[in-house]
Design an enzyme around this catalytic site. Structure first.
Site, PDB file in Angstrom:
ATOM      1  N   HIS A  55      10.356 -24.006 -33.932  1.00 13.63           N
ATOM      2  CA  HIS A  55      10.464 -25.388 -34.447  1.00 13.63           C
ATOM      3  C   HIS A  55      10.782 -26.360 -33.314  1.00 13.63           C
ATOM      4  CE1 HIS A  55      11.732 -28.085 -37.976  1.00 13.63           C
ATOM      5  NE2 HIS A  55      11.922 -28.823 -36.893  1.00 13.63           N
ATOM      6  N   HIS A  57       9.625 -30.559 -31.807  1.00 12.83           N
ATOM      7  CA  HIS A  57       8.833 -31.789 -31.971  1.00 12.83           C
ATOM      8  C   HIS A  57       8.322 -32.185 -30.594  1.00 12.83           C
ATOM      9  CE1 HIS A  57      10.327 -32.767 -36.145  1.00 12.83           C
ATOM     10  NE2 HIS A  57      11.234 -31.883 -35.744  1.00 12.83           N
ATOM     11  N   GLN A 150       7.089 -37.838 -41.062  1.00 14.72           N
ATOM     12  CA  GLN A 150       8.480 -38.198 -40.742  1.00 14.72           C
ATOM     13  C   GLN A 150       9.046 -39.290 -41.659  1.00 14.72           C
ATOM     14  OE1 GLN A 150      11.030 -37.316 -37.756  1.00 14.72           O
ATOM     15  NE2 GLN A 150      11.828 -37.892 -39.755  1.00 14.72           N
ATOM     16  N   HIS A 208      10.638 -29.680 -43.531  1.00  9.70           N
ATOM     17  CA  HIS A 208      11.998 -30.091 -43.188  1.00  9.70           C
ATOM     18  C   HIS A 208      12.712 -30.226 -44.530  1.00  9.70           C
ATOM     19  CE1 HIS A 208      10.518 -30.980 -39.197  1.00  9.70           C
ATOM     20  NE2 HIS A 208      11.699 -31.409 -38.806  1.00  9.70           N
ATOM     21  N   GLU A 211      17.812 -31.484 -44.818  1.00  8.54           N
ATOM     22  CA  GLU A 211      18.505 -31.683 -43.533  1.00  8.54           C
ATOM     23  C   GLU A 211      19.466 -32.851 -43.691  1.00  8.54           C
ATOM     24  OE1 GLU A 211      16.190 -32.935 -40.154  1.00  8.54           O
ATOM     25  OE2 GLU A 211      17.676 -32.165 -38.728  1.00  8.54           O
ATOM     26  N   ASP A 307      14.100 -27.490 -31.736  1.00  8.25           N
ATOM     27  CA  ASP A 307      13.913 -28.755 -32.458  1.00  8.25           C
ATOM     28  C   ASP A 307      13.613 -29.906 -31.488  1.00  8.25           C
ATOM     29  OD1 ASP A 307      13.667 -30.265 -34.778  1.00  8.25           O
ATOM     30  OD2 ASP A 307      15.813 -30.477 -35.121  1.00  8.25           O
ATOM     31  N   TRP A 313      16.796 -37.781 -31.183  1.00 10.07           N
ATOM     32  CA  TRP A 313      17.799 -37.084 -31.972  1.00 10.07           C
ATOM     33  C   TRP A 313      18.795 -36.317 -31.111  1.00 10.07           C
ATOM     34  CZ3 TRP A 313      12.654 -37.586 -33.211  1.00 10.07           C
ATOM     35  CH2 TRP A 313      12.380 -38.270 -34.391  1.00 10.07           C
TER      36      TRP A 313
HETATM   37  N1  17E Z   1      12.943 -35.446 -37.398  1.00 10.93           N
HETATM   38  C1  17E Z   1      13.726 -34.995 -38.418  1.00 10.93           C
HETATM   39  O1  17E Z   1      13.529 -35.389 -39.566  1.00 10.93           O
HETATM   40  N2  17E Z   1      14.699 -34.102 -38.161  1.00 10.93           N
HETATM   41  C2  17E Z   1      14.909 -33.670 -36.918  1.00 10.93           C
HETATM   42  N3  17E Z   1      15.887 -32.782 -36.691  1.00 10.93           N
HETATM   43  C3  17E Z   1      14.098 -34.145 -35.847  1.00 10.93           C
HETATM   44  C4  17E Z   1      13.115 -35.023 -36.145  1.00 10.93           C
HETATM   45  C5  17E Z   1      14.340 -33.672 -34.458  1.00 10.93           C
HETATM   46 FE   FE2 Z   2      12.755 -30.812 -36.937  1.00  7.00          FE
END
Ligand code: 17E
Ligand code: FE2
Length: 412
Positions: A55, A57, A150, A208, A211, A307, A313
């Site tokens: 995982h 980005h 996103q 995702h 989170e 990540d 982030w």
């Molecule tokens: N975008 C998201 O929604 N969550 C993350 N941990 C990252 C990007 C890195």
């Molecule tokens: Fe992510």
């Protein structure tokens, strides 16, 4: 044989010589009698299948501080900064940063990578760039691309169409972000839509999921139920699932039964979630990582990811998988010997399961010759010392050689 690696050691401790030819592992024996044009002495070091980055980005990697640094340290400020940064994305910009990051990872033993590509922009420039990169690097590293909305699948009216366009263009997996949709109903609907699309286009799923530290964020149960009903099971991955760490045990226990039935994969990103989560807590402050140990005890497949590498982030990161495993050992309290070994599996074989690599991955005769050598005798020592990956063999050829740091006491 074209190439023989002599005096290696398997993770079990057994001695091994490995013969490679035509990009395939042809022989693995304690002492190979065959000879080869080229032989490399591994000096008793551990040979391992390559690391798997489950995982990352790549579209946002190496942008930290541009246009500004994340001050609050939250996921939400990260999304806002990225929204500004992505206005100026070009194919060349994304490709250059993605390739630089893949090289950084490959030189540290990573040869299989799953990257998310943001598909919330009408140009789909991040996705197009990563699809081009997937093709241009395929002779030395395997890249999978997840179409990741996103800003939410229902965040703007055109986003569903963009997702379909991304799948038509060739994304490997359908992504999602149900906990970020405007309403719980939108989140549930997004999960159903993701499964429909995955079936229609015959793609993997990597969402995702939850989170957030909100104990009411319960999209994992929706993902698991869809996986059971659709039969997609192991083609489905739930990434992050940090809210699982905040659920009450009565609910978590019930959920665990459903998860076991679903046989989906989990990806934890301990470096990122220990820093992003818990930001609204004072003390006691929650750990922001999903129930890795309990999922592992349940027999579910858990793998680990970086990540982020220097992005909105997380301003740190260097793509190293042993650092990720070490962080999991700490945060998830997996300090027993079998638990440390399990964390090593989470950056190798379990990652291969998450990516559905099938029999293209593994250290065995007949497999493609992708393997790494570490400056350590065992997975435990590799994690403890953050060992140098001294040799990376990709497609039967030595791709990178790194000398471990040399320490010389000068006086005293
Ligand atoms: N975008 C998201 O929604 N969550 C993350 N941990 C990252 C990007 C890195
Ligand atoms: Fe992510």
């Amino acid at each position: 044989m074209e190439l023989i690696l002599r005096d290696g050691r398997l993770s079990s401790g057994e001695a091994v010589d490995i013969g490679l030819e035509g990009g395939i592992i042809r022989a693995m024996e304690p002492r190979l009698t065959a000879e080869a044009a080229q032989e490399i002495d591994l000096g008793g070091q551990m040979v391992s299948p390559p690391f798997v980055e489950s995982h990352i980005h790549l579209d946002s990697a190496l942008t930290a501080g541009d246009p500004r640094w994340n001050q609050s340290g939250t996921l939400f400020e990260g999304i806002e900064i990225w929204r500004d940064r992505k206005q100026s994305l070009t194919l060349e910009d994304v490709k250059a940063r993605a390739i630089a990051t893949l090289k950084l990872q490959a030189q540290q033993g990573v040869l299989f990578v799953r990257s998310h590509a943001d598909v919330s922009e009408t140009s789909l420039v991040a996705l197009k760039a990563l699809l081009e990169v997937r093709d241009s690097v395929k002779d030395w590293i395997t890249l999978q691309v997840v179409a990741f909305p996103q800003d939410g699948l229902y965040g703007s009216p055109g986003n569903l169409d963009l997702m379909e366009e991304a799948l038509t263009l060739g994304a490997d997996a359908v992504g999602g972000i149900p906990h970020y949709e405007m309403t719980r109903e939108d989140g549930v609907q997004s999960v159903h839509r993701i499964f429909e699309l995955a079936q229609r286009y015959d793609r993997l799923i990597d969402i995702h999921c939850d989170e957030i530290d909100d104990d009411q964020s319960r999209f994992l149960e929706v993902v698991a139920a869809c996986a059971v009903r659709s039969g997609l099971g192991s083609r489905v991955t739930a990434s992050h699932t940090t809210a699982f760490a905040s659920y009450n045990n009565a609910y978590a226990f019930k959920l665990m039964g459903l998860l076991a039935r679903s046989a989906i994969n989990f990806v934890a990103n301990p470096l990122i979630n220990i820093t992003l989560q818990g930001r609204t807590d004072t003390y006691p402050k929650r750990r922001g990582v999903t129930r890795v140990k309990e999922l592992w005890h349940q027999g579910l497949n858990v793998s680990l990811g970086n990540d982020c590498v220097q992005d909105p982030w997380y301003s740190l990161g260097d793509g190293n998988m042993l650092t990720v495993a070490a962080m999991a050992v700490h945060i998830c309290q997996m300090t027993g010997q079998d638990e440390i070994a399990a964390c090593y599996d989470m950056i190798t074989t379990n990652g291969a399961k998450t990516l559905a690599l099938g029999n293209t991955y593994g250290l065995a005769v007949g497999q493609p010759a992708n393997l790494i050598v570490l400056d350590a005798p065992s997975p435990y020592e590799a994690i403890r010392r953050n060992a140098t990956v001294t040799h990376v063999f990709s497609r039967g050829k030595l791709l990178v050689h790194t000398k471990p740091a040399e320490v010389r006491w000068v006086s005293g």
